[in-house]
Structures are given as C-alpha cells and as structure tokens.
Write an enzyme that holds these catalytic residues in place. Structure first.
Site, PDB file in Angstrom:
ATOM      1  CB  SER A  13      -1.001  -0.021   1.095  1.00 39.66           C
ATOM      2  OG  SER A  13      -0.216  -0.044   2.386  1.00 39.66           O
ATOM      3  CG  ASP A  14       4.170   1.362   2.771  1.00 42.57           C
ATOM      4  OD1 ASP A  14       4.257   0.529   2.018  1.00 42.57           O
ATOM      5  OD2 ASP A  14       4.717   1.507   3.953  1.00 42.57           O
ATOM      6  CB  CYS A  15       5.486   0.396  -2.001  1.00 42.30           C
ATOM      7  SG  CYS A  15       6.452  -0.299  -0.638  1.00 42.30           S
TER       8      CYS A  15
END
Length: 745
Positions: free
Chosen positions: A474-476
C-alpha cells in the site's frame, strides 16, 4: 568450555562440508588464517532492479567492468569523492548531501543498499544449499563467514535475532551451524566462545520453531522436536475463521513450504559433519533425548511471544492424536498436492523471486524434494536466490527482501522536491532516470489464479523492491504514485506513465482500507486478532494477521489527496469517504501522550512523522488542533541537549519510548519533518535540530551510518541505510522553505 565432540582434542572428520567452487583470485589470508576476498574485484549488477554481486577473476574482466562509485561505497572502499564547499545554510547542506548520494544511483535509475539486520536469514539459505548439494563460490563462502564473525556479540561471541540484539539460541545456534557448514573448525576460538554461550542458554533444543525446523531438515534433530505444521489446513473452507488465507502474507507464505517439508518429514542423510553438529549444538547425548518432549522448550531470550495454552493443547492433539492415529492417507495426498500447487503459483507469480528470503529457500527445497536437482523449478531457484545477497565492508549478508529499490527511489524524488530542485537542470537527468525506473516497476497485470492463490489485486500497484517480486504494498504504491505525479504533473517531465496507469494505482489503493479506516501493508486485514493465539514463531509479535499502520495509512491518504488535485472527478466520492475514514483512524490511533507507535521504523519518531502529515493533509495543524499540539509536545519533551532526537529499538519491543544515549540523524530528520508538517510555530527547537543534522555531515556530503533504522513484527530490526541521505535532505529542504535558507553554521 564444552568441546565440540566431548573429547579433549576436538578432532573432527572431514569431507562433508559445503561444496565450494574455487573462485579465489585475489584472496588473502591473515596471520591468524582468516581469509578475505579482494574487494576491488566485487561488482554489483543491477538488471532492472534485480541486484546480484559478482566476484571477478581475471584482469581482463576487471578492465571490462570497472568498479563504480556505488560499488566502492557499498564495499567501504574510498569513493574518491572530493570535499565540497562547507555548507553554511540548510540548502547548501542538502545540496552537498544530494551531490554525494546522486553518485550512488544505479544504471536503471534506482538506489540500492543493504537491507540487513536480521541474523536468522543466512541459515535457511546455507542449509538449503547444503542439503541440496548446491555448490557455492568460495568468494561467497569466505564473505559470509566474515560477516557472521564481524557481527558476533563482542562479549559472549553469540548472535541475536538482529544485529543490535542480545545473543539468543536462534541466532547463535543457526549462525554457528552456517559457519560449520562453510568449513570453520569447531575448535576455532571464536566458535568455542559461541558454543559456550549456546550451551549456557541450554543448547539448540531451547530454540524457537524455525530453528528446530531447519535443524531437522539438516538431520541434526529429529522431526519430533518440531511442532506440527499440517498442510491439511490449506484444505479448510475459506469461511473458516483461522484458514491460512486469512493470515499475514509473510506468515502464510512461510507456513506453506514449511508444511510441505514437515508432511514429508524430509531430512538430509546423516554424515560426519551433521553427526558432529549433534554433539556441538545439543547439550545432552543425542540418543538420550526425548525430542517430542522438547517441542515447546525455549530460552527466555527467544520467547518474545510465548505460545498460548490453547496453541500448546492444539499442538499436543496434532502430534499425539491426529498425525499418528487419525490422519487419512487420502487427505495427506490431497493436502500435499494442493500445497505444492500453491508453491508453484508463488514461484510463477514472482518469477522465482518469491516474497522474501525465508520462503525463497524453503520453496527451493520443496522443488528439490518434489522434482529433483535437475528440474527447471529448482534450477531457477538456485539462479534467483543470490538476489537476496549483499556485500558490504563486513562481508556478505542476506537482505530482508530482494531490496528496497522502489521504496527508496520514490522517497528520494520527494526529498528533491522538498528542496524545490525538481526543475533544476543539474538534477533533471537523475530524476528522469528515477522516473523511468518507477515506470518500469509498476505492476501491469494480475497474478495467475489470483483468487485461488489468495493474492491481493495488483494491476497498477508498486511493490517494495521490484515488479518481478510482484507483491502489492500500500505505501510503496502510494509513495511511487506521489513521486510520479510530482514529476509528470507538477514539473512537466515526460508523461511515460499514462493517465490510465495512474488511475489503476488508485483503483488498487481503494481496495486497501480496513473497517477501522486504517490501511495495512500488503492487503486488508483478513482475520481476527484472536489468530495471534496461534502464533508459533515465538521470536516475533503481531505476525499472524495484517494490522492497521499509521505509516501505510498516511501514505495512502496523501497519495489520494495529491491525485485528487490533478484528477478531481475520478471516483471522487469514494476517495473522499476513504480519506475521511483514514484520518479518523489516525486520530484514534494517537496515544494519550500524543504519540503514535511505529511498526516499520524506530519507532515513535517514525510514526509521528507520517501521522502529522496525514493530519496536515486534512487541515489539522498546531494552530487549530489540540491533538497536533500534544504530538509536538511529545517530541519537544524528548529533544536532547544537542538538539537531536534518539530512541533505541527497545521502543519497538516494549511499546514505550526508550531513550538512545546518542541523538540519531535519521530520527532527528523525522521529527523535524513532523514538526514542519504540523506547522509548529517556534523556530528555536527546529533550528537546533537542523544544526545537528548539518553538523554531522561529512566534508564530501555524506552522513555516516548510525544505529539501525527499521523494524518488523515488533522484535526484529532491519537496516535502511539510504534513510540517512533521503530524510535529512528532505528535512533541510522543508526547513529552508519554512524559515528561510539562512546561515546556521
């Protein structure tokens, strides 16, 4: 001190060690007999982000493949970078830092680095090499030995779960085993010291589940010592609350091959070396040990998450009743076939890169057991496993994934933007290459049999390392998308990532929210927190399911916010609702003291940086929000006399702030960024912190490595060495934008 074989002279038989390929050009030997390769012969190859180290043999090879500045830096050699003009202002310091860091950019456009820290990874790889009789280069064997000896505890000679941890049975037993498999004599003084430490902790039988698994594969212990891993769990209907598809992705992808090997009870045939290891690792005579009675014995140093009474009862039932009396043959066959199908799917969907360095060697072992050493699958694993290896000044280690390529590259772009340099002609070639790398790494298709192998939607996503590895994070995805929007939309870089692909990324992100409003890492939470009662790993916490993370949630919120600025009508209502729920989660996750607990970096400084960015995105700042003021006060109360901040990895383990004796440049940068996101009004504390960051910078623009930066599963620390460039540069740029680029030194 115990001798290796209980005799006075410690003599051992030879001929059963790891098969070694002789690539020993340039190897030198110290007067103590310790070997070291010629570091000027090492080269890093980066093929679209897939990184492998190569040791050159001939002078012709060396001339044809010159060593780069990045190679030299990673290896601890002189980078020959000149001293720069002394920085007086924040932007001058940021400029010097970026000048140095830009030389470390690799040909595909990414930045590489070691992703080390965990001290249990090499054992799975080396044991797999050994039991499959896979030869390895002497250069690799020499530098693995050097790294392990370099990272032995300076006082007791053992090894911990990670490089800064205290010695444990897991770390000591497994790394001792690696050294013995690679040919180190049992009576070498450092080995005797390590063995003495291991015996004081009760020997290898006091190790955790994973240690007992690998030692049983090696044939050193009996399979009775391993708590059951029934592959039949994969036959459970999906609606069952504890079905494996509901587990955290790393847990289920490790359990998958582990259950296959356990069901087969496959062990390497006993030989002179493994027979000797029984005497060295076990404090009791092998023939007298009741292995079944030792399944749950564990040293206090290793028992971070103690097994529940329910799990112990379940293991007893499986070991004493199910496996010997009730387990039908048809079910064994069906379970093993289904598990093997899932392993094949993992291999195919990652092009044999696999999720990580634990399931990678395990999948290789399964391919060897199922198909044999000449099979395509096993050969592909042997070819791909070196992508986890890294060489540095201390030797060769095993990374926690196959790298951090996408993650660090995305953050670097944002750091440059914070300095307002995205349009600077000096940095445009570097940023263009970084953009091209991110374009190449976006995942463009779903996996084979996506739902049957329980994979999250991934078309349009980015992973942590490479597209080849192929897992949505998700954060990547969020940080990559933000970096692309910055360059392509805000600064008119070539539009190599289409609008449709940008929207594909949004489509993925909108699948990542939990009912709480928070976001997890690889996929939304699928199971209840009660599944932690089934956590059998012992050395890790919060390992059974996905959790909400302020870090991941913030990344998604800020990506959605930036996307809406450029595409205000695309799924607008869904994005608005998502953002509202996510910011509400951030508010609820704040502790009474104003802090947030970090799960991917150490610890409160890291999470606070992200959380305050989320709140700022929603319009909450120091001026209008009591919770933001509490967060700022939490940091102000922790500021050290030199202006910096520092907390140790114990913050992650204990869940409370643990003060570091020395301030840390990276953590100081995180707090500066957090306070600037919060629009903290007073200049003084931040100026003092920025002075510290500038003062720690070296004459050539670099910052030196300090304490470890990252964490996973609460108890294991992991290195992010590029953070010491990325976040100081970002903090310096943000400070200059807010308070002016005035002389501070």
């Amino acid at each position: 001190m115990p001798h290796a074989n209980g005799t006075a002279n410690g003599a051992t038989k030879r001929g059963a060690g790891q098969k070694i390929l002789k690539d020993t050009a340039g190897v030198v030997q110290s007067k103590e007999g310790h070997e070291k390769t010629d570091y000027t012969r090492w080269r890093l190859k980066d093929d679209r982000g897939c990184q492998t180290w190569h040791y050159l043999q001939s002078e012709e090879e060396i001339k044809a493949w010159p060593q780069t500045t990045a190679d030299k830096y990673f290896l601890g050699l002189d980078t020959e970078q000149p001293d720069l003009n002394p920085a007086k202002t924040p932007l001058e310091a940021a400029y010097n830092g970026l000048s140095f860091f830009s030389h470390l950019q690799l040909p595909p456009g990414n930045w590489g680095c070691e992703y080390g820290g965990p001290m249990f990874l090499l054992s799975g790889l080396v044991i797999t090499w050994y039991v499959t009789e896979t030869p390895i280069p002497a250069s690799h064997a020499i530098e693995i030995k050097n790294y392990l000896f370099a990272r032995a505890h300076p006082e007791d000679g053992g090894w911990g779960l990670h490089i800064e941890g205290e010695s444990s049975v897991f770390g000591t037993a497994m790394n001792y085993t690696v050294l013995r498999l690679l040919g180190v004599d049992a009576e070498e003084p450092r080995m005797r010291k390590a063995r003495d430490t291991l015996w004081k902790m009760g020997g290898a039988l006091n190790g955790p589940h994973w240690a007992k698994f690998w030692l049983s594969v090696l044939g050193v212990t009996e399979w009775d010592v391993v708590n059951p891993c029934p592959p039949e769990l994969w036959l459970l209907p999906d609606w069952v609350p504890f079905a494996p598809w509901r587990w955290w992705i790393h847990m289920r992808q490790v359990f998958l091959p582990m259950s296959y090997v356990y069901s087969k009870k496959w062990s390497h045939p006993l030989n002179d070396l493994t027979r000797q290891l029984r005497l060295e690792l076990l404090v009791e005579p092998f023939e007298t040990i009741n292995f079944a009675a030792r399944r749950n014995t564990i040293a206090p140093t290793d028992n971070y998450h103690a097994k529940t009474w329910f799990l112990k009862l379940l293991f007893w039932f499986l070991a004493a009743i199910w496996f010997p009396y009730l387990r039908p043959t048809w079910m064994i066959k069906r379970a093993e076939e289904h598990v093997w199908w899932l392993i094949e799917a993992e291999d195919e969907n990652t092009d044999f890169a696999n999720l990580g360095p634990v399931n990678g060697p395990m999948n290789a072992l399964c391919a060897y057991i199922k198909l044999g050493p000449d099979s395509h699958a096993f050969r592909e694993h042997v070819k791909t496993l070196p992508e986890f290896l890294w060489v540095k000044d201390e030797g060769m280690l095993m990374n926690g994934t196959n790298g951090v390529q996408t993650w660090d590259t995305a953050f670097l772009i944002q750091a440059v933007e914070s300095c307002a340099w995205s349009d600077d002609e000096k940095w445009k070639p570097m940023l263009t290459k970084a953009l091209e790398f991110l374009e190449d790494q976006q995942i463009l298709e779903e996996t084979r049999d996506q739902h049957a192998c329980y994979r999250q939607q991934r078309k349009g996503a980015w992973g942590f390392s490479t597209r080849k590895q192929g897992y949505t994070v998700s954060d990547c995805t969020s940080e990559s998308l933000k970096s692309i929007l910055i360059l392509q939309k805000d600064h008119s870089y070539p539009a190599i990532i289409s609008e449709r692909r940008t929207k594909d990324a949004i489509d993925v992100l909108l699948t990542m929210q939990n009912a709480s409003g928070g976001c997890a890492s690889y996929e939304p939470t699928r199971g209840s927190v009660l599944l932690e009662h089934l956590n059998a790993a012992e050395v890790f916490g919060n390992i059974m399911i996905e959790y909400d993370y302020p870090e991941c949630t913030t990344a998604v919120v800020t990506a959605l916010h930036m996307f809406q600025h450029h595409y205000p009508t695309y799924r607008a209502e869904e994005i608005a609702a998502f953002r509202d729920r996510a910011v509400a989660y951030i508010r609820n996750a704040q502790r009474a003291d104003g802090s947030w607990y970090g799960s991917w970096g150490i610890c409160f400084t890291y999470a606070g940086m992200f959380a305050l960015e989320s709140l700022a995105c929603g319009g909450e700042t120091y001026a209008n929000s009591e919770r933001v003021r509490r967060a700022c006060q939490f940091f102000l109360d922790k500021q050290m006399e030199d202006g910096g901040w520092g907390e140790t990895y114990k913050s992650c383990e204990d869940g409370v702030w643990n003060q570091h004796p020395q301030s840390q440049v990276v953590q100081t940068a995180w707090v500066v960024i957090a306070m600037l996101e919060a629009r903290y009004p007073e200049k003084g504390p931040l100026e003092k912190a920025v002075r510290l960051i500038m003062g720690r910078q070296q004459k050539n623009g670099e910052w030196l490595q300090e304490s470890i930066e990252g964490v996973f599963n609460k108890s294991c620390m992991i290195s992010y060495p590029n953070y010491k460039f990325i976040f100081p540069i970002k903090a310096l740029g943000m400070y200059a934008e807010r308070f002016g680029d005035v002389a501070l030194l």
